[in-house]
Design an enzyme around this catalytic site. Sequence first.
Site, mmCIF file in Angstrom:
data_model
loop_
_atom_site.group_PDB
_atom_site.id
_atom_site.type_symbol
_atom_site.label_atom_id
_atom_site.label_comp_id
_atom_site.label_asym_id
_atom_site.label_seq_id
_atom_site.Cartn_x
_atom_site.Cartn_y
_atom_site.Cartn_z
ATOM 1 N N ASP A 9 52.255 -50.778 -17.708
ATOM 2 C CA ASP A 9 51.692 -50.050 -16.572
ATOM 3 C C ASP A 9 50.256 -50.483 -16.283
ATOM 4 O OD1 ASP A 9 51.081 -48.178 -14.640
ATOM 5 O OD2 ASP A 9 50.859 -46.518 -16.052
ATOM 6 N N ASP A 60 49.756 -51.725 -8.911
ATOM 7 C CA ASP A 60 50.228 -50.899 -10.027
ATOM 8 C C ASP A 60 51.689 -51.169 -10.358
ATOM 9 O OD1 ASP A 60 50.720 -48.986 -11.914
ATOM 10 O OD2 ASP A 60 50.281 -47.266 -10.641
#
Length: 387
Positions: free
Chosen positions: A93, A276
């Site tokens: 992430d 992201d």
Amino acid sequence: MKWLLLLGLLALSECIVHKVPLVRKKSLRKNLIEKGLLQDYLKTHTPNLATKYFPKETFASVSTESLENYLDAEYFGTISIGTPPQEFTVIFDTGSSNLWVPSTYCSSLACFLHKRFNPDDSSTFQATSETLSITYGTGSMTGILGYDTVKVGNIEDTNQIFGLSKTEPGITFLVAPFDGILGLAYPSISASDATPVFDNMWNEGLVSEDLFSVYLSSNGEKGSMVMFGGIDSSYYTGSLNWVPVSHEGYWQITMDSITINGETIACADSCQAVVDTGTSLLAGPTSAISKIQSYIGASKNLLGENIISCSAIDSLPDIVFTINNVQYPLPASAYILKEDDDCLSGFDGMNLDTSYGELWILGDVFIRQYFTVFDRANNQVGLAAAA
């Protein structure tokens, strides 16, 4: 001749790219739908991407991170922790900075349904008195911090700090297809000031370049990759375009505009965007997203999903994101997601006005189209059309 061969081997060894395969699986949302639990889940757990970014501007706690926002995550990789190694499935992430996994300290039902790290089974584990708390929804994940050997691909980091969960309340993780999260953002947003995994790799001399790159495959379960310490040009076409990081926390950049058929529909005076990998969709201010949904003919169903007619895909225009004076078009085949017999919009609305202005999230919908390099050495993001 021998010296030339030796020099060649040394040069090759200095630019080794450490590859970690990612597998595309059913998201938490899909699992909940199949079990008939999504409607009940959404009554008490409302995904809100705004809770993931700039928590100090939105909430009192600096360690707030809404784990409901991983509802649509689909790409996962395997790491191991401890000696002998204990394996875990994690989200890589770039929108967070901590590494944490469930542990045997945790008695929550969600922990029992996932792999749990047992510190007693690791001869290299070192406990600390430090704690970790990540708030989400109606509860929080609490745990402790410890040190152990963490292996990511063929990189073995013998002194990595990570979180061991003690509580995971709610149903968020009951059917989650992952065990934990490995954050790849900057250390400035790490909860409890824990050193992120990639920072430790670089500090310990485990990678030859202070960067990593991500390729997300559009086809099938396999083929996606996160690469540490280098760039593999076989995963993209053309050349990389570099974009300066505008604020070192998230992988935040400045976006010039968003257009359809030459008409600016959002981000007219430039705006901020976070690249992201931990966010599946492409998100932006609710008003702008509503305009896009209307333009492409998307409407909400009973589950709150934005549905569009699959037959309309071929007639929909590209949506163009201009970043650092370079245009990055997204065709309808990229921003419309096929789910069995349905077609869903890949856009999601959120409201988060930061001190940097309105915020957009370039999630997996965007990254599948554009191979992405996260360059810590030069604080920049590289983008090129995915191969």
